[in-house]
Write a protein that holds these residues in place. Structure first.
Motif, PDB file in Angstrom:
ATOM      1  N   LEU A  50       0.795  -1.221   0.000  1.00  9.05           N
ATOM      2  CA  LEU A  50       0.000   0.000   0.000  1.00  9.05           C
ATOM      3  C   LEU A  50       0.829   1.272   0.000  1.00  9.05           C
ATOM      4  CD1 LEU A  50      -2.788  -1.033   2.528  1.00  9.05           C
ATOM      5  CD2 LEU A  50      -2.863  -1.057   0.056  1.00  9.05           C
ATOM      6  N   PHE A  51       2.135   1.165   0.173  1.00  6.17           N
ATOM      7  CA  PHE A  51       2.865   2.416   0.177  1.00  6.17           C
ATOM      8  C   PHE A  51       3.266   2.824  -1.240  1.00  6.17           C
ATOM      9  CE2 PHE A  51       6.064  -0.830   0.978  1.00  6.17           C
ATOM     10  CZ  PHE A  51       7.154  -0.477   0.215  1.00  6.17           C
ATOM     11  N   ILE A  52       2.805   2.095  -2.237  1.00 11.31           N
ATOM     12  CA  ILE A  52       2.823   2.576  -3.620  1.00 11.31           C
ATOM     13  C   ILE A  52       1.387   2.982  -3.923  1.00 11.31           C
ATOM     14  CG2 ILE A  52       3.247   1.971  -6.022  1.00 11.31           C
ATOM     15  CD1 ILE A  52       5.253  -0.055  -5.088  1.00 11.31           C
ATOM     16  N   GLU A  53       1.071   4.253  -3.737  1.00 12.60           N
ATOM     17  CA  GLU A  53      -0.307   4.724  -3.837  1.00 12.60           C
ATOM     18  C   GLU A  53      -0.444   5.691  -5.003  1.00 12.60           C
ATOM     19  OE1 GLU A  53      -3.432   7.336  -1.197  1.00 12.60           O
ATOM     20  OE2 GLU A  53      -2.057   5.989  -0.193  1.00 12.60           O
ATOM     21  N   ARG A  54      -1.421   5.417  -5.856  1.00 10.33           N
ATOM     22  CA  ARG A  54      -1.667   6.316  -6.976  1.00 10.33           C
ATOM     23  C   ARG A  54      -2.269   7.621  -6.457  1.00 10.33           C
ATOM     24  NH1 ARG A  54      -3.744   1.284  -8.480  1.00 10.33           N
ATOM     25  NH2 ARG A  54      -2.602   0.230 -10.134  1.00 10.33           N
ATOM     26  N   SER A  55      -1.772   8.764  -6.953  1.00  7.35           N
ATOM     27  CA  SER A  55      -2.263  10.067  -6.528  1.00  7.35           C
ATOM     28  C   SER A  55      -2.989  10.740  -7.681  1.00  7.35           C
ATOM     29  CB  SER A  55      -1.113  10.969  -6.058  1.00  7.35           C
ATOM     30  OG  SER A  55      -0.466  10.387  -4.944  1.00  7.35           O
ATOM     31  N   PRO A  56      -4.157  11.337  -7.420  1.00  2.00           N
ATOM     32  CA  PRO A  56      -4.915  11.967  -8.497  1.00  2.00           C
ATOM     33  C   PRO A  56      -4.378  13.351  -8.819  1.00  2.00           C
ATOM     34  CG  PRO A  56      -6.104  12.204  -6.447  1.00  2.00           C
ATOM     35  CD  PRO A  56      -4.873  11.391  -6.146  1.00  2.00           C
ATOM     36  N   SER A  57      -4.521  13.748 -10.069  1.00  2.00           N
ATOM     37  CA  SER A  57      -4.246  15.129 -10.441  1.00  2.00           C
ATOM     38  C   SER A  57      -5.566  15.902 -10.434  1.00  2.00           C
ATOM     39  CB  SER A  57      -3.603  15.183 -11.832  1.00  2.00           C
ATOM     40  OG  SER A  57      -4.459  14.569 -12.790  1.00  2.00           O
ATOM     41  N   VAL A  58      -5.540  17.182 -10.757  1.00  2.00           N
ATOM     42  CA  VAL A  58      -6.747  17.998 -10.689  1.00  2.00           C
ATOM     43  C   VAL A  58      -7.827  17.419 -11.603  1.00  2.00           C
ATOM     44  CG1 VAL A  58      -7.678  20.309 -11.082  1.00  2.00           C
ATOM     45  CG2 VAL A  58      -5.381  20.023 -10.144  1.00  2.00           C
ATOM     46  N   ASN A  59      -9.049  17.303 -11.054  1.00  2.00           N
ATOM     47  CA  ASN A  59     -10.209  16.815 -11.810  1.00  2.00           C
ATOM     48  C   ASN A  59      -9.975  15.439 -12.417  1.00  2.00           C
ATOM     49  OD1 ASN A  59     -11.620  19.243 -11.315  1.00  2.00           O
ATOM     50  ND2 ASN A  59     -10.563  20.219 -13.028  1.00  2.00           N
ATOM     51  N   ASP A  60      -9.236  14.605 -11.732  1.00  2.00           N
ATOM     52  CA  ASP A  60      -8.906  13.289 -12.260  1.00  2.00           C
ATOM     53  C   ASP A  60      -9.296  12.217 -11.245  1.00  2.00           C
ATOM     54  OD1 ASP A  60      -7.984  11.236 -13.789  1.00  2.00           O
ATOM     55  OD2 ASP A  60      -5.876  11.553 -13.320  1.00  2.00           O
ATOM     56  N   LEU A  61     -10.225  11.354 -11.620  1.00  2.00           N
ATOM     57  CA  LEU A  61     -10.641  10.253 -10.764  1.00  2.00           C
ATOM     58  C   LEU A  61      -9.673   9.092 -10.907  1.00  2.00           C
ATOM     59  CD1 LEU A  61     -12.948   9.034  -8.934  1.00  2.00           C
ATOM     60  CD2 LEU A  61     -13.879   8.085 -11.050  1.00  2.00           C
ATOM     61  N   VAL A  62      -9.150   8.621  -9.789  1.00  4.51           N
ATOM     62  CA  VAL A  62      -8.234   7.483  -9.794  1.00  4.51           C
ATOM     63  C   VAL A  62      -8.964   6.272  -9.221  1.00  4.51           C
ATOM     64  CG1 VAL A  62      -6.104   6.532  -8.864  1.00  4.51           C
ATOM     65  CG2 VAL A  62      -6.184   8.910  -9.614  1.00  4.51           C
ATOM     66  N   SER A  63      -8.968   5.162  -9.944  1.00  2.00           N
ATOM     67  CA  SER A  63      -9.655   3.962  -9.482  1.00  2.00           C
ATOM     68  C   SER A  63      -8.655   2.852  -9.213  1.00  2.00           C
ATOM     69  CB  SER A  63     -10.676   3.488 -10.527  1.00  2.00           C
ATOM     70  OG  SER A  63     -10.026   3.125 -11.727  1.00  2.00           O
ATOM     71  N   ASN A  64      -8.958   2.057  -8.189  1.00  2.00           N
ATOM     72  CA  ASN A  64      -8.172   0.878  -7.858  1.00  2.00           C
ATOM     73  C   ASN A  64      -9.146  -0.291  -7.690  1.00  2.00           C
ATOM     74  OD1 ASN A  64      -5.208   1.862  -7.119  1.00  2.00           O
ATOM     75  ND2 ASN A  64      -6.657   3.383  -6.374  1.00  2.00           N
ATOM     76  N   VAL A  65      -9.119  -1.219  -8.616  1.00  2.61           N
ATOM     77  CA  VAL A  65     -10.047  -2.352  -8.605  1.00  2.61           C
ATOM     78  C   VAL A  65      -9.235  -3.637  -8.547  1.00  2.61           C
ATOM     79  CG1 VAL A  65     -11.927  -3.525  -9.801  1.00  2.61           C
ATOM     80  CG2 VAL A  65     -11.685  -1.028 -10.000  1.00  2.61           C
ATOM     81  N   THR A  66      -9.549  -4.498  -7.567  1.00  2.96           N
ATOM     82  CA  THR A  66      -8.816  -5.753  -7.389  1.00  2.96           C
ATOM     83  C   THR A  66      -9.800  -6.904  -7.211  1.00  2.96           C
ATOM     84  OG1 THR A  66      -7.026  -4.577  -6.264  1.00  2.96           O
ATOM     85  CG2 THR A  66      -7.072  -6.960  -6.036  1.00  2.96           C
ATOM     86  N   VAL A  67      -9.560  -7.985  -7.935  1.00  2.00           N
ATOM     87  CA  VAL A  67     -10.340  -9.218  -7.809  1.00  2.00           C
ATOM     88  C   VAL A  67      -9.387 -10.317  -7.387  1.00  2.00           C
ATOM     89  CG1 VAL A  67     -11.795 -10.894  -8.993  1.00  2.00           C
ATOM     90  CG2 VAL A  67     -11.974  -8.472  -9.580  1.00  2.00           C
ATOM     91  N   GLY A  68      -9.774 -11.091  -6.370  1.00  2.00           N
ATOM     92  CA  GLY A  68      -8.892 -12.132  -5.869  1.00  2.00           C
ATOM     93  C   GLY A  68      -9.599 -13.441  -5.619  1.00  2.00           C
ATOM     94  N   VAL A  69      -8.877 -14.541  -5.812  1.00  2.00           N
ATOM     95  CA  VAL A  69      -9.360 -15.886  -5.472  1.00  2.00           C
ATOM     96  C   VAL A  69      -8.279 -16.551  -4.634  1.00  2.00           C
ATOM     97  CG1 VAL A  69     -10.125 -18.125  -6.315  1.00  2.00           C
ATOM     98  CG2 VAL A  69     -10.724 -16.051  -7.581  1.00  2.00           C
ATOM     99  N   ILE A  70      -8.682 -17.112  -3.498  1.00  2.00           N
ATOM    100  CA  ILE A  70      -7.733 -17.682  -2.542  1.00  2.00           C
ATOM    101  C   ILE A  70      -8.181 -19.091  -2.166  1.00  2.00           C
ATOM    102  CG2 ILE A  70      -6.744 -17.427  -0.217  1.00  2.00           C
ATOM    103  CD1 ILE A  70      -7.519 -14.389  -0.543  1.00  2.00           C
ATOM    104  N   GLN A  71      -7.224 -19.995  -2.067  1.00  2.00           N
ATOM    105  CA  GLN A  71      -7.482 -21.344  -1.582  1.00  2.00           C
ATOM    106  C   GLN A  71      -6.638 -21.564  -0.337  1.00  2.00           C
ATOM    107  OE1 GLN A  71      -9.735 -23.615  -2.760  1.00  2.00           O
ATOM    108  NE2 GLN A  71      -9.218 -24.782  -0.929  1.00  2.00           N
ATOM    109  N   GLY A  72      -7.271 -22.066   0.754  1.00  2.00           N
ATOM    110  CA  GLY A  72      -6.537 -22.207   1.994  1.00  2.00           C
ATOM    111  C   GLY A  72      -6.917 -23.446   2.785  1.00  2.00           C
ATOM    112  N   VAL A  73      -6.089 -23.726   3.796  1.00  2.00           N
ATOM    113  CA  VAL A  73      -6.340 -24.809   4.752  1.00  2.00           C
ATOM    114  C   VAL A  73      -6.269 -24.213   6.140  1.00  2.00           C
ATOM    115  CG1 VAL A  73      -5.541 -27.011   5.675  1.00  2.00           C
ATOM    116  CG2 VAL A  73      -5.357 -26.546   3.217  1.00  2.00           C
ATOM    117  N   ASP A  74      -7.262 -24.515   6.968  1.00  2.00           N
ATOM    118  CA  ASP A  74      -7.374 -23.980   8.324  1.00  2.00           C
ATOM    119  C   ASP A  74      -7.305 -25.147   9.304  1.00  2.00           C
ATOM    120  OD1 ASP A  74      -8.082 -22.769  10.702  1.00  2.00           O
ATOM    121  OD2 ASP A  74      -9.645 -21.532   9.816  1.00  2.00           O
TER     122      ASP A  74
END
Length: 351
Positions: A50-74
């Protein structure tokens, strides 16, 4: 990324409307005699890069969209002495935006808003299955070049399909101030007020009978974070947190307690694409009036957690990871002692 902003914006609005409808919908009831607090634990969240964060310029919408699939054992999904292991699958969708509202001599004003949806399904032990939906919005104001003040709101709908006593709707308001001490060192203080309404769990009164109202918990949370960037490849973070949980569940003040947590994490880049995350956390919980089985003293829990992840970016959109988490709860109440390990691997696609 800065593509398809219009489409992404309407996807976000549609998801928010869906969550509002979900909140007003009736949820199926499952009979249970379980009096313990629902045992939910966070399995795996998206990368903490998270410390690589996109910064918006004036009148500019910045989007961050992430889709993930995880397989685990508990190794212990129910967090009890049975130690029954199970596998699970987790799907995550995270959509967040940042948009500049105002630029002035005093500093920029930015907005952040979005939602996160997470679904976790165990194969055999279904009581711990969850569907978690969160919508949040924040406004940030920069001051004097080294201070950032923010205020925000969070709505969460946590649904346990097979254990509706744990299902709740939560509303949270928060405020924080972040100080850039020097170029590589910062601190952040945060206050949150959270109210959870358990939609299917009626309160248990002092005479051991069920009341008419639903269980409702309120929580005052205070947190301090100290972070340091060491060179260009390392981030170290130390967090102190304490909160007071108050509930209308009057039976021996069952969910009234003080909770203190301290922990630290390290993010280390080995190459531009290969990096790791490690953490250690200690949590102390003192119950106000709940006694351990022998009734010699009030219940006290000491939870220790160690986590570690390795991540690799295949390209600018796709990341793979493996994760390990180990937790031990040392309590003076034998029924609440447990040891648990999580092993997981997954893939994330960001666009």
């Amino acid at each position: 990324m800065k593509k398809n902003h219009t489409l992404s914006f309407f996807v976000a609005i549609g998801a928010i409307l869906f969550l509002v409808i979900l909140t007003d919908s009736s949820i199926a009831s499952v009979t249970t005699v379980e009096e313990q607090e629902p045992k939910f634990k966070l399995t795996t969240r998206p990368s903490e890069k998270l410390f690589i964060e996109r910064s918006p310029s004036v009148n500019d919408l910045v989007s961050n969209v992430t889709v993930g699939v995880i397989q685990g054992v508990d190794s212990n999904p129910l967090l009890d002495s049975t130690h029954k292991a199970d596998s699970y699958t987790q799907e995550t969708l995270d959509v967040h935006y940042k948009y500049p509202l105002l630029k002035s001599l005093f500093g920029d004003t930015n907005s952040k808003f979005g939602f996160n949806v997470m679904n976790v399904n165990y194969y055999r032990i279904n009581d711990v299955n969850i569907f978690d939906a969160v919508v949040d919005a924040n406004i940030e104001q920069e001051l004097l070049g080294n201070l950032t003040v923010s205020a925000g709101y969070v709505f969460e709908m946590m649904w346990f399909p097979h254990d509706t006593n744990g299902t709740y709707a939560a509303n949270q308001v928060n405020t924080s101030i972040k100080q850039k001490i020097v170029k590589w060192l910062y601190q952040k203080a945060t206050y949150r007020f959270l109210v959870k309404n358990f939609t299917e769990n009626k309160v248990l009164l002092g005479n051991k009978t069920r009341g008419e109202s639903n269980r409702e918990d309120s929580r005052n949370v205070f947190e301090h974070e100290l972070g340091a960037y060491i060179g260009k490849s390392t981030k170290v973070k130390i967090v102190n947190q304490f909160y007071f949980n108050e509930s209308n569940y009057t039976y021996v003040d069952y969910y009234d307690y003080f909770n203190y947590k301290i922990g630290g994490s390290v993010i280390q880049f080995f190459t531009k694409k290969f990096y790791g995350i490690g953490g250690f956390y200690y949590q102390r919980r003192n119950y106000d009036s709940r006694y351990e089985a022998d009734r010699q003293s009030r219940q006290k829990d000491n939870l220790y957690t160690v986590t570690g992840s390795l991540l690799y970016d295949l390209n600018k959109n796709i990341s793979m990871f493996i994760n390990y988490s180990h937790s031990e709860n040392h309590s003076n109440e034998p029924l609440d002692r447990y040891v648990d390990s999580l092993y997981s691997a997954g893939i994330y696609y960001a666009f």
